[in-house]
Motif scaffolding. Sequence first.
Motif, PDB file in Angstrom:
ATOM      1  N   LEU A 163       0.826  -1.204   0.000  1.00  0.00           N
ATOM      2  CA  LEU A 163       0.000   0.000   0.000  1.00  0.00           C
ATOM      3  C   LEU A 163       0.860   1.253   0.000  1.00  0.00           C
ATOM      4  N   ASN A 164       2.013   1.164   0.657  1.00  0.00           N
ATOM      5  CA  ASN A 164       2.923   2.309   0.722  1.00  0.00           C
ATOM      6  C   ASN A 164       4.354   1.790   0.775  1.00  0.00           C
ATOM      7  N   ILE A 165       5.135   2.108  -0.244  1.00  0.00           N
ATOM      8  CA  ILE A 165       6.525   1.628  -0.307  1.00  0.00           C
ATOM      9  C   ILE A 165       7.304   2.085   0.918  1.00  0.00           C
ATOM     10  N   GLY A 166       7.081   3.331   1.310  1.00  0.00           N
ATOM     11  CA  GLY A 166       7.851   3.899   2.407  1.00  0.00           C
ATOM     12  C   GLY A 166       7.616   3.217   3.745  1.00  0.00           C
ATOM     13  N   ASP A 167       6.484   2.527   3.895  1.00  0.00           N
ATOM     14  CA  ASP A 167       6.190   1.862   5.167  1.00  0.00           C
ATOM     15  C   ASP A 167       6.901   0.514   5.305  1.00  0.00           C
TER      16      ASP A 167
END
Length: 427
Positions: free
Chosen positions: A130-134
Amino acid sequence: MTDPNDTSDPVSGLSFAHAARLQFDEILEQLVDSARQVQATQGRLRGLLRAYLAVARADNLDDVLRHIVEAARALVDARYAALGVVAGGGLVRFIHSGMDIETVQQIGHLPEGKGVLGLLVERPEPLRLLNIGDHVASVGFPEHHPPMTTFLGVPIRVADRIFGNIYATEKNGGNSFTADDEELLLALAAAAGVAIENAMVEVATDLLGEADLKAVLGRLVRSAREAMEGSGALAAVPTEDPTLFRIIATDGVYEGRTGNELSIADSLLDDAIAQGEPVVAEPSRLPAGVIKSGRPAVGQSIALPLAGEQDTIGVLLISRDTQHEPIDSLDRDIMTGLASQAALVLRLADARRDNELLRRLRDREQIGEDLRERVIERLFRHGLALQGAADRAFRPEVAQRLQEQIGEVDAIIRDLRDAILTMGTDD
């Protein structure tokens, strides 16, 4: 007074009709949604079919890879898509779609296979975020890189090995990638694996079918120099003297040395052959006299042994200029792949020479057999006939002439036998 048992209350009837109508509306809405899903699925399947056709119709490996990236981007409705080719535990090539040229130039270097991309290299299995940064493996983005959140990546397998990965990021509309997106991308990856294998087989077939193997080797040497952004490259093969190699292909600063012999003693070429692996060294380890006077100086160089079935059949040398960055592990991996292709060409050349020699020997054997069966036997019969005529001759001078002809026939038969016995020994 109202009868409590009377069921014909008009209000109750209206409530029942209203409830039934609501239930019908819900069913109708579900049917409409299902129809829309079927239409959407059909549309995506048609998109997958178009992607299959686009990839299958590509003429060469570069076109195949480019079509795969474009198809992936369209298939899952992503803003960006890319394909990373994996070798030696890292990305050796990165084809992308969706970024404008200015952004690409501002970012500078392409990904090397770190962070989430590196996770797919280490563990080649589908990954949806859902979010690469997470993600714990995320290492962020370089300066000027556009923001990316949603991510979908799947591996591409060619035969029994991992060729690379397909990546898609930023699904349009702010949505996240779904399980259906993952299935579609996996289906595309399966088709891509087949198309890539076919393209690689076609390249190998072109090499194997090339009549002028020296020209093929010349192209490989030039490709090696260009891939390394080098200033020169050459390929050499051993001679009877193990310290001398004969240069058979050159490019860049080494041009003009084709056909010359090169002493490899106490050089990085000698080190690469002895160790059986690529060797990187400074210019001081180059063979003496490898660069003609007046040519520009070179920086770091890499030498790679070209392995035959039992021993080394050649060596490949690529040099960078003095201003270029040092040779790293990625360069080594790329050059190792090119060296294996050059070794294939040399082995093919040896096989062709062996086949040609075998063909010539067989031809000579056939000629010898024909001489024995036809010419010598006929001469022998002719000699016997002359001998019979000489025995029956009444005039001495005629008998003498016949004996001389018999002697000439015997000499011809001896010469033919000697020629047959020596056939094939002069190669």
